[in-house]
Every structure is written in structure tokens, then in C-alpha cells.
Design a protein around this motif. Structure first.
Motif, PDB file in Angstrom:
ATOM      1  N   PRO A  28       0.712  -1.171   0.087  1.00  0.00           N
ATOM      2  CA  PRO A  28      -0.093  -0.088  -0.045  1.00  0.00           C
ATOM      3  C   PRO A  28       0.970   1.068  -0.095  1.00  0.00           C
ATOM      4  O   PRO A  28       0.412   2.336  -0.709  1.00  0.00           O
ATOM      5  CB  PRO A  28      -0.975  -0.092   1.337  1.00  0.00           C
ATOM      6  N   ASP A  29       1.927   1.320   0.516  1.00  0.00           N
ATOM      7  CA  ASP A  29       2.882   2.351   0.631  1.00  0.00           C
ATOM      8  C   ASP A  29       3.295   2.664  -0.872  1.00  0.00           C
ATOM      9  O   ASP A  29       3.739   3.775  -1.138  1.00  0.00           O
ATOM     10  CB  ASP A  29       4.225   2.285   1.478  1.00  0.00           C
ATOM     11  N   LYS A  30       3.487   1.725  -1.755  1.00  0.00           N
ATOM     12  CA  LYS A  30       3.994   2.155  -3.078  1.00  0.00           C
ATOM     13  C   LYS A  30       2.413   2.484  -3.813  1.00  0.00           C
ATOM     14  O   LYS A  30       2.869   2.832  -5.247  1.00  0.00           O
ATOM     15  CB  LYS A  30       4.553   0.880  -3.679  1.00  0.00           C
ATOM     16  N   ASN A  31       1.568   2.118  -3.587  1.00  0.00           N
ATOM     17  CA  ASN A  31       0.170   2.358  -4.161  1.00  0.00           C
ATOM     18  C   ASN A  31      -0.671   3.214  -3.449  1.00  0.00           C
ATOM     19  O   ASN A  31      -1.666   2.612  -2.934  1.00  0.00           O
ATOM     20  CB  ASN A  31      -0.542   1.072  -4.513  1.00  0.00           C
ATOM     21  N   PRO A  32      -0.447   4.411  -3.082  1.00  0.00           N
ATOM     22  CA  PRO A  32      -1.271   5.067  -1.938  1.00  0.00           C
ATOM     23  C   PRO A  32      -2.709   5.284  -2.572  1.00  0.00           C
ATOM     24  O   PRO A  32      -2.824   5.828  -3.686  1.00  0.00           O
ATOM     25  CB  PRO A  32      -0.536   6.251  -1.726  1.00  0.00           C
ATOM     26  N   GLY A  33      -3.710   5.192  -2.068  1.00  0.00           N
ATOM     27  CA  GLY A  33      -5.038   5.420  -2.316  1.00  0.00           C
ATOM     28  C   GLY A  33      -5.623   4.349  -3.185  1.00  0.00           C
ATOM     29  O   GLY A  33      -6.688   4.538  -3.762  1.00  0.00           O
ATOM     30  N   ASP A  34      -5.024   3.239  -3.664  1.00  0.00           N
ATOM     31  CA  ASP A  34      -5.376   2.331  -4.446  1.00  0.00           C
ATOM     32  C   ASP A  34      -6.196   1.087  -3.763  1.00  0.00           C
ATOM     33  O   ASP A  34      -5.295   0.380  -3.029  1.00  0.00           O
ATOM     34  CB  ASP A  34      -4.095   1.730  -5.381  1.00  0.00           C
ATOM     35  N   ALA A  35      -7.433   1.024  -3.929  1.00  0.00           N
ATOM     36  CA  ALA A  35      -8.007   0.226  -3.224  1.00  0.00           C
ATOM     37  C   ALA A  35      -7.788  -1.377  -3.405  1.00  0.00           C
ATOM     38  O   ALA A  35      -7.794  -2.208  -2.550  1.00  0.00           O
ATOM     39  CB  ALA A  35      -9.473   0.267  -3.111  1.00  0.00           C
ATOM     40  N   VAL A  36      -7.590  -1.305  -4.865  1.00  0.00           N
ATOM     41  CA  VAL A  36      -7.068  -2.707  -5.349  1.00  0.00           C
ATOM     42  C   VAL A  36      -6.033  -3.370  -4.781  1.00  0.00           C
ATOM     43  O   VAL A  36      -5.573  -4.472  -4.416  1.00  0.00           O
ATOM     44  CB  VAL A  36      -7.230  -2.823  -7.043  1.00  0.00           C
ATOM     45  N   ALA A  37      -4.744  -2.271  -4.892  1.00  0.00           N
ATOM     46  CA  ALA A  37      -3.563  -2.863  -4.410  1.00  0.00           C
ATOM     47  C   ALA A  37      -3.632  -3.269  -2.782  1.00  0.00           C
ATOM     48  O   ALA A  37      -3.264  -4.185  -2.332  1.00  0.00           O
ATOM     49  CB  ALA A  37      -2.583  -1.764  -4.400  1.00  0.00           C
ATOM     50  N   ARG A  38      -4.532  -2.236  -2.170  1.00  0.00           N
ATOM     51  CA  ARG A  38      -4.638  -2.680  -0.726  1.00  0.00           C
ATOM     52  C   ARG A  38      -5.335  -3.980  -0.292  1.00  0.00           C
ATOM     53  O   ARG A  38      -4.921  -4.767   0.267  1.00  0.00           O
ATOM     54  CB  ARG A  38      -5.511  -1.657   0.027  1.00  0.00           C
ATOM     55  N   GLU A  39      -6.463  -4.212  -1.255  1.00  0.00           N
ATOM     56  CA  GLU A  39      -7.155  -5.655  -0.903  1.00  0.00           C
ATOM     57  C   GLU A  39      -6.090  -6.855  -1.573  1.00  0.00           C
ATOM     58  O   GLU A  39      -6.015  -7.943  -1.082  1.00  0.00           O
ATOM     59  CB  GLU A  39      -8.585  -5.564  -1.906  1.00  0.00           C
TER      60      GLU A  39
END
Length: 62
Positions: A28-39
Motif C-alpha cells: 500500500p505504501d507504493k500504491n497510495p489510495g489504490d483500493a485494489v492494491a490494498r485488497e
């Protein structure tokens, strides 16, 4: 296994390397705000925990 492109015979070391490689992509730190990356990252963490625990892995394999 599919998430990490591993087989049932993959060693713990192979699992660790696969997780580390995917972590660089989906963290998630490399993809801030990306819900798909977080999931995706959360799913990877659950899979990693199962695959690294011998008892949980055995149950998963059955």
C-alpha cells in the motif's frame, strides 16, 4: 499457491521469495489510495500466513 505462482511442493524459502517479490509490487505504501492494491496485499498476507504455518498449510492442501 496460485497467488504466488507456487506449487504444493514449494519450500518455505520459495514462498518467502515469492511473497517478497509481490510485496514490492502491491504494498500500500507504493500504491497510495489504490483500493485494489490494498485488497490484493491483504489477500497476499493471509495466503502467506497460511502457507508459512505447517498445520494451516496441511489443512489447506487437504
Amino acid at each position: 499457491f496460485d497467488s504466488f505462482k507456487l506449487t504444493r511442493r514449494s519450500s518455505a524459502d520459495e514462498i518467502q521469495r515469492a511473497f517478497a517479490a509481490q510485496r514490492l509490487i502491491w504494498h500500500p505504501d507504493k500504491n497510495p489510495g489504490d483500493a485494489v492494491a490494498r485488497e490484493t496485499y491483504a489477500t497476499m498476507q493471509r495466503a502467506h500466513a497460511i502457507l508459512m504455518d505447517p498445520e494451516q498449510r496441511r489443512l489447506h492442501d487437504e
